[in-house]
Motif scaffolding. Structure first.
Motif, PDB file in Angstrom:
ATOM      1  N   LYS A   1       0.607  -0.593  -4.969  1.00 26.82           N
ATOM      2  CA  LYS A   1       1.663  -0.299  -5.940  1.00 26.82           C
ATOM      3  C   LYS A   1       2.747  -1.353  -5.815  1.00 26.82           C
ATOM      4  CE  LYS A   1       4.650   2.623  -3.117  1.00 26.82           C
ATOM      5  NZ  LYS A   1       5.944   2.058  -3.434  1.00 26.82           N
TER       6      LYS A   1
ATOM      7  N   GLU B   1      -3.173   3.452  -2.161  1.00 30.88           N
ATOM      8  CA  GLU B   1      -3.432   2.573  -3.301  1.00 30.88           C
ATOM      9  C   GLU B   1      -2.325   1.522  -3.415  1.00 30.88           C
ATOM     10  OE1 GLU B   1      -4.246   3.146  -8.045  1.00 30.88           O
ATOM     11  OE2 GLU B   1      -4.960   4.643  -6.619  1.00 30.88           O
TER      12      GLU B   1
ATOM     13  N   CYS C   1       4.721   5.539  -6.865  1.00 28.26           N
ATOM     14  CA  CYS C   1       3.284   5.295  -6.955  1.00 28.26           C
ATOM     15  C   CYS C   1       2.756   5.947  -8.233  1.00 28.26           C
ATOM     16  CB  CYS C   1       2.574   5.862  -5.733  1.00 28.26           C
ATOM     17  SG  CYS C   1       0.794   5.602  -5.756  1.00 28.26           S
ATOM     18  N   LYS C   2       1.971   5.193  -9.010  1.00 30.04           N
ATOM     19  CA  LYS C   2       1.453   5.708 -10.269  1.00 30.04           C
ATOM     20  C   LYS C   2       0.344   6.738 -10.068  1.00 30.04           C
ATOM     21  CE  LYS C   2       2.536   1.659 -13.028  1.00 30.04           C
ATOM     22  NZ  LYS C   2       2.003   0.544 -13.815  1.00 30.04           N
TER      23      LYS C   2
ATOM     24  N   TYR D   1       7.354   8.589  -3.546  1.00 27.36           N
ATOM     25  CA  TYR D   1       8.195   7.448  -3.201  1.00 27.36           C
ATOM     26  C   TYR D   1       8.920   7.794  -1.915  1.00 27.36           C
ATOM     27  CZ  TYR D   1      11.786   3.863  -3.377  1.00 27.36           C
ATOM     28  OH  TYR D   1      12.609   2.817  -3.062  1.00 27.36           O
TER      29      TYR D   1
ATOM     30  N   LYS E   1       0.844  -1.194   0.000  1.00 28.54           N
ATOM     31  CA  LYS E   1       0.000   0.000   0.000  1.00 28.54           C
ATOM     32  C   LYS E   1       0.876   1.239   0.000  1.00 28.54           C
ATOM     33  CE  LYS E   1      -4.430  -1.148   1.972  1.00 28.54           C
ATOM     34  NZ  LYS E   1      -5.395  -0.862   3.028  1.00 28.54           N
ATOM     35  N   CYS E   2       0.500   2.220  -0.779  1.00 26.00           N
ATOM     36  CA  CYS E   2       1.204   3.500  -0.809  1.00 26.00           C
ATOM     37  C   CYS E   2       0.941   4.215   0.520  1.00 26.00           C
ATOM     38  CB  CYS E   2       0.700   4.345  -1.972  1.00 26.00           C
ATOM     39  SG  CYS E   2       1.424   6.005  -2.032  1.00 26.00           S
TER      40      CYS E   2
END
Length: 57
Positions: free
Chosen positions: A37, A35, A43-44, A49, A29-30
């Motif tokens: 990743k 979300e 993270c998109k 990061y 999880k971010c």
């Protein structure tokens, strides 16, 4: 050319093939948006990061 003298048994063949299996990539999880990743990647969705903004949105 080298030719096998005997046919490989099913057991021996399957023992060799047990190592060729697909693995699910390590998803985490971010910490910023929550979300899922890929681990050790930016993270998109939010572009962060290690709690630092890498990609401006």
């Amino acid at each position: 050319m080298a030719v096998p003298q005997r046919r490989t048994s099913k057991t021996r063949r399957d023992k060799r093939r047990t190592h060729f299996k697909l693995e699910v990539p390590g998803m985490v999880k971010c910490s910023h948006c929550g979300e899922l990743k890929l681990a050790h990647r930016v993270c998109k969705s939010c572009g962060t990061y290690k709690n630092r903004e890498i990609i401006n949105q």
